[in-house]
Design a protein around this motif. Structure first.
Motif, mmCIF file in Angstrom:
data_model
loop_
_atom_site.group_PDB
_atom_site.id
_atom_site.type_symbol
_atom_site.label_atom_id
_atom_site.label_comp_id
_atom_site.label_asym_id
_atom_site.label_seq_id
_atom_site.Cartn_x
_atom_site.Cartn_y
_atom_site.Cartn_z
ATOM 1 N N TYR A 1 40.673 18.751 19.670
ATOM 2 C CA TYR A 1 39.626 19.676 19.219
ATOM 3 C C TYR A 1 39.354 19.458 17.742
ATOM 4 O O TYR A 1 40.278 19.282 16.933
ATOM 5 N N LEU B 1 36.776 21.133 14.656
ATOM 6 C CA LEU B 1 35.731 22.034 14.174
ATOM 7 C C LEU B 1 34.844 21.257 13.221
ATOM 8 O O LEU B 1 35.289 20.809 12.163
ATOM 9 N N CYS C 1 31.465 22.281 17.259
ATOM 10 C CA CYS C 1 32.779 21.679 17.414
ATOM 11 C C CYS C 1 32.734 20.581 18.476
ATOM 12 O O CYS C 1 31.776 20.467 19.238
ATOM 13 N N SER D 1 39.262 26.981 13.382
ATOM 14 C CA SER D 1 39.738 25.641 13.048
ATOM 15 C C SER D 1 40.963 25.292 13.883
ATOM 16 O O SER D 1 41.310 24.116 14.042
#
Length: 241
Positions: free
Chosen positions: A103, A105, A134, A164
C-alpha cells in the motif's frame, strides 16, 4: 430517579436514537461494539424501558444495530466480500489470493468541499472532505489505484485517521457501518497518469469501479477504483427468485 411522562416519550426516544446513531456514525462505537443494555439506558436517560426499546427497534430497522436475544444489541457489522454487488476490502482480497499486499499513500488533503466535491458526493451543504489518492499492489505489482472523497460531516474521525498506515477503504469498513451502496462499472483506456500509476502502457484497457456509500441517507464516501483491464475481472452469481 424520576421517569419521564408519556407526553415526553416521543421526544426522548428520538433523542436516545440520535445519541446512539451519532456515536455509530462518528466511529466512536465501531462495528461489533455492544450497545449499553436496556436497563443501563433506562438509568442513563431516566425513562421507561418501553421508550428505550422503541429507540433500539428503530435503529435495528435502519440496519444500524443488530439485536441478539439475551446477548444485547450490537453495532451492525457490514457484510463485505469480493463480488460485484458487495463492498470488497482490497487488502483482504489480495491476501485471500495468497499474494503479498502493498500500500502506498500518494496524496491526502483535508479541504473545504468544492462544487465538484459536493456534486460527486451528492450533497448540497458546504462542508469539509478528505481527498485521498493511493495505490494497492500485489506481489509488488500495481493492483489498483484509488481516488476517494470522505464526507467529514458523516465521518469526522476520518480527519485524523492515519491513512499513511491503513488504507481508507479498510479503515471505513472497520469503523463506519454502511446501509446502502451503489456501484457503476465502466471501461476506459489509460491516459499518461493512469499508465504511470498502474505501470501499464498508455492506451491499455482499464476497468473502473465508481462506488458511492451511504448511511441512513447520509453520504459517507465516493471512490473511484482503477484496475489494469487485462488482470482483473468481476464475477457475480445470481439465483432466480
Amino acid at each position: 430517579m424520576s421517569l419521564v411522562t408519556d407526553a415526553d416519550k416521543p421526544t426522548l426516544y428520538k433523542r436516545i436514537r440520535a445519541d446512539i446513531e451519532q456515536r455509530i456514525l462518528t466511529g466512536e462505537w465501531p462495528p461489533g461494539h455492544r450497545i449499553p443494555f436496556e436497563h443501563e439506558l433506562v438509568a442513563r436517560y431516566g425513562c421507561s424501558r418501553m421508550t428505550v426499546n422503541k429507540a433500539l427497534s428503530e435503529l435495528a430497522q435502519a440496519d444500524l444495530i443488530e439485536r441478539r436475544r439475551r446477548a444485547g444489541s450490537f453495532v451492525r457489522r457490514p457484510q463485505h466480500q469480493s463480488a460485484v454487488l458487495k463492498i470488497a476490502d482490497i487488502r483482504a482480497e489480495i491476501t485471500a489470493l495468497g499474494r503479498s499486499y502493498g500500500y502506498e499513500l500518494i496524496g491526502r488533503k483535508l479541504r473545504a468541499a468544492t462544487a465538484a466535491d459536493r456534486d460527486r458526493l451528492g450533497v448540497k451543504k458546504a462542508g469539509k472532505v478528505v481527498a485521498i489518492t493511493c495505490r494497492h499492489s500485489a506481489d509488488k505489482v500495481p493492483f489498483a489505484v484509488e481516488d476517494r472523497l470522505i464526507d467529514l460531516s458523516s465521518v469526522p474521525d476520518a480527519a485524523t485517521a492515519d491513512f499513511s498506515r491503513e488504507p481508507p477503504g479498510s479503515w471505513l469498513l472497520h469503523h463506519v457501518p454502511w446501509t446502502e451502496a451503489e456501484h457503476t462499472i465502466s471501461a476506459i483506456v489509460a491516459d499518461d497518469r493512469a499508465a504511470e500509476a498502474l505501470a501499464i502502457a498508455v492506451g491499455a484497457p482499464c476497468l473502473v469501479i465508481d462506488r458511492y456509500t451511504w448511511r441512513s441517507a447520509r453520504t459517507i464516501t465516493a471512490v473511484r477504483l482503477l484496475y489494469p483491464g487485462d488482470s482483473h475481472r468481476l464475477v457475480a452469481r445470481f439465483k432466480g427468485g
